[in-house]
Motif scaffolding. Sequence first.
Motif: not given
Length: 445
Positions: A38-43, A48-54, A67-68
Amino acid sequence: MNKDIFKYPIRHFIQHKINSGAILLFVAVIAMIIANSPFREHYNSWFAKEVVFQFGDFSLFHSHGSNMNLLALINDALMAIFFFSVGLEIKREILVGELSTPRKALLPVIAACGGMIIPILIFWAIGPTGPAAKGAAIPMATDIAFSLGVLSLLGQKVPLSLKIFLTAFAVVDDIGGIIVIGLFYSNQLIWEYLLWSLFFVGLLWGGGRLGISSKLFYIFFGIIVWYFFLNSGIHPTIAGVIVAFTVPARPKIHLPAYIADIRQSLERLPEKAALSSNILTNSELSVLKHIEASSDKAISPLQSLDDNLHPLVNYIVMPLFAFANASISFTGFSLGSIEGVTLTVFISLVLGKLIGIFSFTWLSVKTGLLTMPEKMNNRSLFGISLLGGIGFTVSLFIANLSYANLSGTGSTLLNQAKLGIISGSIFAGICGYLVLRKVLKNNNP
């Protein structure tokens, strides 16, 4: 160059790579469990979250207008560190290791060529056509960590020649995989970024020629090269390999001069130091700091970075990659679903690697062109060839490059490829282990 500083490069490599295979397998199993829970969607949403280093208007992880996400960060940025480590290993083996002379390198190079060519030909011969054919390079690579891990289970009975042969042809496999990624998995070139990347590669090369030994110099400008590769259209992991080849293999101080310097420094220490005190005098501290600085200069930047990166690569980068990419969904799975890419990858890894490595090596020895390594014969070669079918890390990486961005059937093909890679690698590992155990039990490798 004083080659003594590269003592036993293959042995050093083997010692550092053996234990990571078990960690990768454990992480892969966890990823598969989560992918079918059931944790598949959370995984999926987490990766899929964006990573920002600006910094101001500049964003390091921004390319081609977006953004990656976390998955891209792992596959394109952290895996560049993995390939940087691979590049350091390759350079070291070319300089003083098992690839340093034609006599040493020819047999594992021929074995590796067979282990790359035959699996690709089998994939093309029996695999599905259309978009699925893009994954023909998936079964061409051997995972060094897993294969040596299986070999280590056989204990001290394993002749060193078998470990060296396996490691050497796996390193050549990595070179082949890097070339394939650079040629066939890059996008349309953006020349402005490519020219800037070449400028900074030239700067790194020039720094090496001028004797710059600072590791921060190569890391800082290496990150800049990676950024320009990321935006140039060439896969950014290639930057890791190219930067690795600019790192100097020459130490600032060679061993004879270092030994003489240490002896002089030790003579400056008082004969009767204050044993009862934990606090050093200023003169003692100065001498010890000088010894420490001299010791750092006696190790080349290449060897120092190589050694320092092993924990990061083995215990962070590769497990994160496995956790992000080894997830296989069994939703809607049936026996019929193993046909196509799954079965093709399985057969190409297990049979393709076995036939390619064994036949090319056997023919080279049979024709008298080369000789078999000491304490190695056709039966042990058969077992080592089976272990060559353990693909995993680079195979998963190429599978992701082949199918992840395909619209429509991409996710299905990627899932099938993952299943073929993991099942084929496990099967090849078990078979190779059983064959070699029987050979070694008879004390006749």
